[in-house]
Design a protein around this motif. Structure first.
Motif, PDB file in Angstrom:
ATOM      1  N   GLU A  70       1.809  -4.457  -2.465  1.00  0.00           N
ATOM      2  CA  GLU A  70       1.941  -5.925  -2.487  1.00  0.00           C
ATOM      3  C   GLU A  70       3.329  -6.408  -2.901  1.00  0.00           C
ATOM      4  O   GLU A  70       3.900  -7.283  -2.263  1.00  0.00           O
ATOM      5  CB  GLU A  70       0.863  -6.531  -3.391  1.00  0.00           C
TER       6      GLU A  70
ATOM      7  N   ASP B 247      -5.311   0.499  -4.421  1.00  0.00           N
ATOM      8  CA  ASP B 247      -5.275  -0.535  -5.465  1.00  0.00           C
ATOM      9  C   ASP B 247      -5.121   0.160  -6.810  1.00  0.00           C
ATOM     10  O   ASP B 247      -5.773   1.183  -7.066  1.00  0.00           O
ATOM     11  CB  ASP B 247      -6.579  -1.335  -5.481  1.00  0.00           C
TER      12      ASP B 247
ATOM     13  N   LYS C 151      -4.693  -0.247 -11.184  1.00  0.00           N
ATOM     14  CA  LYS C 151      -4.833  -1.036 -12.404  1.00  0.00           C
ATOM     15  C   LYS C 151      -4.261  -0.206 -13.550  1.00  0.00           C
ATOM     16  O   LYS C 151      -4.578   0.992 -13.651  1.00  0.00           O
ATOM     17  CB  LYS C 151      -6.324  -1.281 -12.628  1.00  0.00           C
TER      18      LYS C 151
ATOM     19  N   ASN D  37      -1.703   1.221   0.400  1.00  0.00           N
ATOM     20  CA  ASN D  37      -2.945   0.435   0.421  1.00  0.00           C
ATOM     21  C   ASN D  37      -3.917   0.797  -0.696  1.00  0.00           C
ATOM     22  O   ASN D  37      -5.023   0.271  -0.749  1.00  0.00           O
ATOM     23  CB  ASN D  37      -3.658   0.595   1.778  1.00  0.00           C
TER      24      ASN D  37
ATOM     25  N   PHE E 133      -6.535  -5.173 -10.900  1.00  0.00           N
ATOM     26  CA  PHE E 133      -6.277  -4.377  -9.699  1.00  0.00           C
ATOM     27  C   PHE E 133      -5.307  -5.100  -8.762  1.00  0.00           C
ATOM     28  O   PHE E 133      -5.471  -6.288  -8.495  1.00  0.00           O
ATOM     29  CB  PHE E 133      -7.579  -4.116  -8.939  1.00  0.00           C
ATOM     30  N   LYS E 134      -4.301  -4.368  -8.290  1.00  0.00           N
ATOM     31  CA  LYS E 134      -3.352  -4.922  -7.329  1.00  0.00           C
ATOM     32  C   LYS E 134      -3.010  -3.826  -6.326  1.00  0.00           C
ATOM     33  O   LYS E 134      -2.878  -2.658  -6.698  1.00  0.00           O
ATOM     34  CB  LYS E 134      -2.092  -5.353  -8.082  1.00  0.00           C
ATOM     35  N   THR E 135      -2.875  -4.209  -5.067  1.00  0.00           N
ATOM     36  CA  THR E 135      -2.498  -3.239  -4.045  1.00  0.00           C
ATOM     37  C   THR E 135      -1.055  -2.814  -4.290  1.00  0.00           C
ATOM     38  O   THR E 135      -0.185  -3.661  -4.512  1.00  0.00           O
ATOM     39  CB  THR E 135      -2.666  -3.875  -2.644  1.00  0.00           C
TER      40      THR E 135
END
Ligand code: BGC
Length: 353
Positions: A236, A197, A199, A195, A231-233
């Motif tokens: 994901e 995030d 980048k 969980n 930013f990406k979890t």
């Protein structure tokens, strides 16, 4: 700013291991061992001011010697993998110990992570730190040349931990140095990092085979799970079945940083939404290994009795590219006599409201 030295313990060979605790006026402390240059603890406030440890590790030296997975250490002489442990310098072939699945990993059987470093503390203005020195002798782990290596950890009042590396050799050799801290900004490794995030300022990465050896190509991250330019979890796309995620068992890849050669720039950030903690990574290095802790499987019990489960920590290892000595299109990792290897990385901690 404060600095305290104490005895952490004794190795199996009865060498004394020192622990250096650096503290600043902003509530951050960092604990460093002269064994492996290990960062044992980093305690930083969350958004409510609660100070907690955000790195994985052990609370005694025997566990670092017997069951650590490179927790917090300096990896060297050559961080990450070299295909079959083989490379050539000016036509001469060298064979390193194959300590990981037929390849060389993180400097071999007894790499920089398992050595005792000479340590000296310093305190200047609003900085405090410890300088470490290690002489890797000619032929150690089958690398050529006596290589002198200096690593300096500096903590300042803005919650920045700076790591500076310097090396010299008396014979042409190869060098790739990094720090292998596993972060979990929420709870230091009790839960997963999926969980968080992330980048990374990288338009390209170096794909690998199923043994984690780079193919040698530099591929675009466009339309792949490797695009972290916003930013990406982490969780994901990790289970999307992309062939590279299968090869890595998750993320275990070198990202080719979009930056000016040699400049120390902000190239990655990790944010954990529950604690609000934010980690910014700045470096002079051309690459970063994002490793999502895929080899952790709950059998290593670390600090405070916590068993480090699958993906409970993540590493952001600033580096030259894995297997660089076998790929002329990768930035060179050759170090010649008379030259200085120099690099710097900053881990900067903060919070988002
Ligand atoms: C590598 C992983 C390896 C880990 C050490 C990382 O730098 O990329 O593949 O398992 O270090 O355990």
């Amino acid at each position: 700013m404060t600095i305290e030295e104490s005895t952490f313990g004794y190795t199996k060979e009865n060498q004394r291991v020192s622990l250096f605790k650096l503290g600043n006026g902003a509530g951050m402390t960092v604990e460093i061992l002269n064994y492996g240059g290990i960062i044992k603890n980093i305690c930083v406030p969350d958004r409510y001011g609660k100070v907690e440890d955000v790195v994985l590790g052990h609370d005694n030296i025997t566990d670092y010697e017997e069951k650590s997975d490179y927790f917090g250490c300096i990896a060297g002489r050559f961080a990450n993998r070299i295909n079959q442990g083989r490379f050539r310098i000016n036509g001469t072939q060298f064979q390193l110990p194959q300590n990981s699945n037929g390849n060389s990993l993180h400097g071999g059987i007894k790499g920089f992570d398992k050595q005792i470093w000479k340590a000296q503390t310093f305190h200047s203005g609003d900085e405090v730190g410890v300088s470490l020195f290690y002489l890797s002798e000619d032929g150690e782990e089958d690398y050529p040349g006596n290589m002198k290596c200096w690593v300096t950890y500096t903590l300042d009042n803005s919650n920045q931990l700076k790591i500076e590396y310097r090396a010299e050799t008396d014979k042409t050799t190869i060098v790739n140095l990094t720090n292998h801290t596993y972060f979990n900004l929420k709870d230091g490794g009790e839960t997963t990092i999926l969980n968080h995030d992330l980048k990374i300022k990288a338009s390209c990465f170096t794909p690998v085979d199923a043994k984690l050896i780079p193919h040698g190509t530099i591929d675009s991250v466009n339309d792949t799970p490797f695009d972290f330019r916003e930013f990406k979890t982490i969780g994901e796309h990790i289970e999307t079945g992309h062939v590279q995620l299968k090869n890595g068992g998750g993320y275990d890849h070198n990202f080719v940083l979009d930056k000016e050669d040699g400049a120390c720039e902000l190239i990655a950030s990790v944010y954990e939404p529950i604690s609000g903690r934010l980690l910014d990574v700045l470096t002079t290095e051309p690459g970063i290994q994002f490793y999502s802790g895929n080899f952790l499987k709950g059998d290593i019990v670390g600090k405070n009795g916590v068993a480090y489960k699958f993906r409970s920590g993540l590493c952001l290892e600033t580096q030259h590219f894995p297997d660089a000595p076998n790929h002329d299109n990768f930035p060179s990792t050759i170090l010649n006599p008379g030259e200085q290897f120099e690099s710097a990385t900053i881990y900067k901690f903060g919070v988002e409201p």
